[in-house]
Write an enzyme that holds these catalytic residues in place. Structure first.
Site, PDB file in Angstrom:
ATOM      1  N   HIS A   2      -7.775 -10.348  -7.106  1.00  0.00           N
ATOM      2  CA  HIS A   2      -6.961  -9.619  -8.088  1.00  0.00           C
ATOM      3  C   HIS A   2      -6.919 -10.418  -9.389  1.00  0.00           C
ATOM      4  O   HIS A   2      -6.699 -11.628  -9.348  1.00  0.00           O
ATOM      5  CB  HIS A   2      -5.540  -9.417  -7.556  1.00  0.00           C
ATOM      6  CG  HIS A   2      -5.488  -8.509  -6.363  1.00  0.00           C
ATOM      7  ND1 HIS A   2      -5.831  -8.935  -5.101  1.00  0.00           N
ATOM      8  CD2 HIS A   2      -5.173  -7.191  -6.256  1.00  0.00           C
ATOM      9  CE1 HIS A   2      -5.721  -7.914  -4.255  1.00  0.00           C
ATOM     10  NE2 HIS A   2      -5.334  -6.840  -4.925  1.00  0.00           N
ATOM     11  N   HIS A  42      -9.363   2.387 -10.297  1.00  0.00           N
ATOM     12  CA  HIS A  42      -8.298   1.980  -9.356  1.00  0.00           C
ATOM     13  C   HIS A  42      -7.068   2.870  -9.598  1.00  0.00           C
ATOM     14  O   HIS A  42      -5.951   2.434  -9.382  1.00  0.00           O
ATOM     15  CB  HIS A  42      -7.985   0.502  -9.573  1.00  0.00           C
ATOM     16  CG  HIS A  42      -7.307  -0.184  -8.418  1.00  0.00           C
ATOM     17  ND1 HIS A  42      -7.690  -0.017  -7.102  1.00  0.00           N
ATOM     18  CD2 HIS A  42      -6.247  -1.054  -8.375  1.00  0.00           C
ATOM     19  CE1 HIS A  42      -6.899  -0.752  -6.322  1.00  0.00           C
ATOM     20  NE2 HIS A  42      -6.018  -1.376  -7.061  1.00  0.00           N
ATOM     21  N   HIS A 102      -1.908   3.191 -10.319  1.00  0.00           N
ATOM     22  CA  HIS A 102      -1.880   2.459  -9.040  1.00  0.00           C
ATOM     23  C   HIS A 102      -1.064   3.187  -7.977  1.00  0.00           C
ATOM     24  O   HIS A 102      -0.190   2.609  -7.320  1.00  0.00           O
ATOM     25  CB  HIS A 102      -1.340   1.037  -9.257  1.00  0.00           C
ATOM     26  CG  HIS A 102      -1.797   0.071  -8.197  1.00  0.00           C
ATOM     27  ND1 HIS A 102      -1.080  -0.167  -7.037  1.00  0.00           N
ATOM     28  CD2 HIS A 102      -2.898  -0.698  -8.105  1.00  0.00           C
ATOM     29  CE1 HIS A 102      -1.734  -1.054  -6.301  1.00  0.00           C
ATOM     30  NE2 HIS A 102      -2.839  -1.387  -6.917  1.00  0.00           N
ATOM     31  N   ASP A 136      -9.045  -6.555  -8.719  1.00  0.00           N
ATOM     32  CA  ASP A 136      -8.249  -5.327  -8.822  1.00  0.00           C
ATOM     33  C   ASP A 136      -7.033  -5.499  -9.743  1.00  0.00           C
ATOM     34  O   ASP A 136      -6.540  -6.610  -9.943  1.00  0.00           O
ATOM     35  CB  ASP A 136      -7.709  -4.932  -7.440  1.00  0.00           C
ATOM     36  CG  ASP A 136      -8.794  -4.372  -6.531  1.00  0.00           C
ATOM     37  OD1 ASP A 136      -9.983  -4.457  -6.888  1.00  0.00           O
ATOM     38  OD2 ASP A 136      -8.430  -3.849  -5.461  1.00  0.00           O
ATOM     39  N   ASP A 137      -6.567  -4.367 -10.227  1.00  0.00           N
ATOM     40  CA  ASP A 137      -5.252  -4.183 -10.869  1.00  0.00           C
ATOM     41  C   ASP A 137      -5.188  -4.546 -12.348  1.00  0.00           C
ATOM     42  O   ASP A 137      -4.157  -4.333 -12.970  1.00  0.00           O
ATOM     43  CB  ASP A 137      -4.124  -4.942 -10.139  1.00  0.00           C
ATOM     44  CG  ASP A 137      -3.975  -4.524  -8.676  1.00  0.00           C
ATOM     45  OD1 ASP A 137      -4.617  -3.533  -8.280  1.00  0.00           O
ATOM     46  OD2 ASP A 137      -3.231  -5.193  -7.947  1.00  0.00           O
TER      47      ASP A 137
HETATM   48 ZN   LIG Z   1      -4.474  -2.621  -6.418  1.00  0.00          ZN
END
Ligand SMILES: [Zn+2]
Length: 236
Positions: free
Chosen positions: A199, A105, A109, A54-55
């Site tokens: 992540h 995502h 965020h 993620d991210d």
């Molecule tokens: Zn996230």
């Protein structure tokens, strides 16, 4: 004995109860995996798991992870933000070219259930538009930041063609968790169909790639395959 039930009636009642229970049980067995339209694991008999990141993209950490995945010839799923995707489009292209899956995502965020519904919708759509316009890629998976969602957001996402995807193993790598702790969390808990949360964009120290250098060969030795989330769900 007007208030006592005859034996035949009791037998009929327990047969009816047995039928009722057999109808209800499979639904309950599925309920832990499917909470509404939200997926946290594929379960099942296939000995496969999905690594998810993620991210990102991150200019240093993502290429390091991509190289590692390529060394083992395995595919993963990247839940990207619009902020980082617009900053590092060449890494998004590298993910697509490498056969990895890209998920939504949100653009910046946001915690979707904590913002007005209109903002939540535009955050999802802005990432969708960015991927379509710049990469001709339609993401099929939404991972709500922080795992925060509500029914309205899920329904909107489903209408846009998205599955809402959480995870079944949380490595907590965003909290600078050590490589050995990340490794133990995965190895000690892994089951068929797991969706593993990692992540590729962590502020400060991140031991994700270091942990994966142990986790990937160990899981391969245990007989697990690594697939994208859509492959795991059989929707690809
Ligand atoms: Zn996230």
């Amino acid at each position: 004995m007007p208030h006592s039930m005859s034996f035949a009636n009791k037998a009929r009642l327990s047969a009816a109860l047995a039928v009722l229970i057999s109808l209800v049980l499979p639904v309950r067995a599925l309920a832990w995996q499917w909470s509404g339209n939200v997926i946290s694991s594929a379960g099942g008999r296939r000995k496969a798991v999905a690594l998810t990141f993620d991210d990102g993209p991150h200019p240093v950490k993502t290429p390091e992870i991509l190289e590692l995945l390529s060394d083992y010839g395995i595919h993963a799923t990247f839940f990207v933000t619009g902020d980082n995707a617009s900053r590092y489009p060449e890494i998004i292209q590298q993910e697509i070219d490498g056969g990895h899956e890209i998920g939504n995502h949100t653009y910046s965020h946001v915690f979707l259930k904590k913002v007005p519904f209109e903002t939540a919708k535009s955050e999802i759509c802005a990432l969708d538009d960015l991927m379509l316009e710049n990469f001709e890629y339609k993401p099929k998976l939404l991972r709500p930041p922080g795992g925060l969602y509500n029914d309205k957001i899920c329904r909107f996402a489903n209408d846009l063609g998205y599955e809402v995807v959480l995870w079944s193993i949380d490595t907590k790598d965003w909290a600078h968790t050590s490589a050995s702790e990340i490794t133990d969390t995965v190895i000690n808990n892994v089951k068929n169909g797991d969706i593993i949360l990692c992540h590729d964009f962590v502020g400060g120290a991140s031991y994700t790639a270091a942990a994966l250098r142990t986790v990937i060969p160990k899981l391969l030795d245990m007989g697990f395959e690594f697939v994208t989330v859509s492959e795991l769900l059989g929707t690809e």
